[in-house]
Design a protein around this motif. Structure first.
Motif, PDB file in Angstrom:
ATOM      1  N   THR A   1       0.831  -1.212   0.000  1.00 25.87           N
ATOM      2  CA  THR A   1       0.000   0.000   0.000  1.00 25.87           C
ATOM      3  C   THR A   1       0.866   1.263   0.000  1.00 25.87           C
ATOM      4  O   THR A   1       0.519   2.262  -0.642  1.00 25.87           O
ATOM      5  N   PHE A   2       2.010   1.213   0.685  1.00 28.15           N
ATOM      6  CA  PHE A   2       2.898   2.371   0.735  1.00 28.15           C
ATOM      7  C   PHE A   2       3.457   2.698  -0.645  1.00 28.15           C
ATOM      8  O   PHE A   2       3.521   3.876  -1.037  1.00 28.15           O
ATOM      9  N   SER A   3       3.882   1.684  -1.387  1.00 28.27           N
ATOM     10  CA  SER A   3       4.455   1.937  -2.714  1.00 28.27           C
ATOM     11  C   SER A   3       3.420   2.540  -3.654  1.00 28.27           C
ATOM     12  O   SER A   3       3.731   3.459  -4.426  1.00 28.27           O
TER      13      SER A   3
ATOM     14  N   ALA B   1       5.953  14.030  -0.395  1.00 28.09           N
ATOM     15  CA  ALA B   1       5.152  12.830  -0.653  1.00 28.09           C
ATOM     16  C   ALA B   1       5.361  11.752   0.396  1.00 28.09           C
ATOM     17  O   ALA B   1       4.449  10.959   0.658  1.00 28.09           O
TER      18      ALA B   1
ATOM     19  N   SER C   1       2.468   9.470   2.216  1.00 23.84           N
ATOM     20  CA  SER C   1       2.423   8.054   1.847  1.00 23.84           C
ATOM     21  C   SER C   1       2.498   7.153   3.077  1.00 23.84           C
ATOM     22  O   SER C   1       1.814   6.132   3.144  1.00 23.84           O
TER      23      SER C   1
ATOM     24  N   THR D   1       0.647   4.340  -2.792  1.00 24.04           N
ATOM     25  CA  THR D   1       0.341   5.714  -2.373  1.00 24.04           C
ATOM     26  C   THR D   1       1.523   6.643  -2.610  1.00 24.04           C
ATOM     27  O   THR D   1       1.344   7.818  -2.939  1.00 24.04           O
ATOM     28  N   PHE D   2       2.752   6.139  -2.465  1.00 25.62           N
ATOM     29  CA  PHE D   2       3.929   6.970  -2.681  1.00 25.62           C
ATOM     30  C   PHE D   2       4.039   7.385  -4.149  1.00 25.62           C
ATOM     31  O   PHE D   2       4.273   8.568  -4.461  1.00 25.62           O
TER      32      PHE D   2
ATOM     33  N   GLY E   1      -0.479   4.768   3.936  1.00 21.98           N
ATOM     34  CA  GLY E   1      -0.137   3.354   3.949  1.00 21.98           C
ATOM     35  C   GLY E   1      -0.431   2.698   5.281  1.00 21.98           C
ATOM     36  O   GLY E   1      -0.948   1.572   5.332  1.00 21.98           O
TER      37      GLY E   1
ATOM     38  N   ALA F   1       1.272   9.884  -4.892  1.00 14.18           N
ATOM     39  CA  ALA F   1       1.566  11.210  -4.334  1.00 14.18           C
ATOM     40  C   ALA F   1       2.646  11.918  -5.137  1.00 14.18           C
ATOM     41  O   ALA F   1       2.544  13.131  -5.395  1.00 14.18           O
TER      42      ALA F   1
END
Length: 214
Positions: free
Chosen positions: A16-18, A65, A69, A20-21, A73, A24
């Motif tokens: 999820t972090f990758s 970002a 993120s 959203t990153f 995330g 962003a």
């Protein structure tokens, strides 16, 4: 068991972090480029130069970002765990919330240190390269500073209005010359114009022409 839980949580968070990153970064870069894309595209700037400018712009917005993120995330990761009742199962198995979040806390601490190093050592270099590149483009095409459809007062003693810009040329130019005082303001009209810097880069030269067929 706890190690398996840590790997599972990290796997969900990094996925999820990758996403959203990258989202962003894309949104922030587009917001940044909207200020300059109209002046850069179609002005003789090569694709390689544009790509380099986009690259440095993307690096410049990483500090903005990254916190967003991490927040999104983390919320999405634990929100999904709670929605699937996996968080409840971990708590029922006697695992404390701190132990559940310990792997993420360590990861975020490492990311924070990396972000601090990036902001102190890499970001200043990217900022210098990006603004130096933009300044070089503006030196090659000084008309980029002049907006179309609005008055420009960046030249001392002059107020310039340009209806449209295309391929480095200015069309339907109106220049208000108040260098001798507002009471002696002169008006210059031209169908087309070209603006360039002198060799010493201290003065502008304006070449104005009128359509004699009119």
């Amino acid at each position: 068991m706890i190690k398996h839980i840590h790997r599972y949580i990290l796997k969900n968070f990094l996925r999820t972090f990758s996403i959203t990153f990258l989202a962003a970064i894309f949104i922030l870069v587009m917001q940044f480029m909207f200020r300059y894309v109209d002046d850069l595209v179609g002005k003789g700037v090569g694709v390689i130069v544009l790509g380099e400018f986009f690259f440095y712009a993307a690096l410049s917005v990483i500090p903005l970002a990254l916190p967003l993120s991490i927040l999104l995330g983390s919320l999405m990761t634990f929100g999904n765990l709670g929605e699937r009742l996996e968080l409840l199962a971990m708590k029922a198995a006697g695992i404390s919330l701190f132990k559940i979040m310990r792997s993420l806390i360590i990861l975020i601490a490492m990311v924070s240190y990396g972000s601090f190093y990036f902001a102190n050592h890499i970001l200043p270099y990217t900022q210098v390269k990006m603004w130096g590149l933009l300044f070089s483009i503006r030196e090659a095409s000084p008309e980029l500073d002049i907006p179309q459809g609005a008055f420009y007062d960046g030249i001392t003693g002059r107020n310039i209005y340009v209806e449209t810009k295309r391929n480095g040329y200015l069309y339907n130019v109106v220049i208000y010359d108040y260098s001798n005082g507002f009471s002696n303001t002169g008006i210059i009209l031209a169908d087309t114009g070209r603006l360039r810097l002198t060799t010493d880069k201290n003065h502008y030269i304006k070449n104005l022409t009128n359509d004699v067929a009119k």
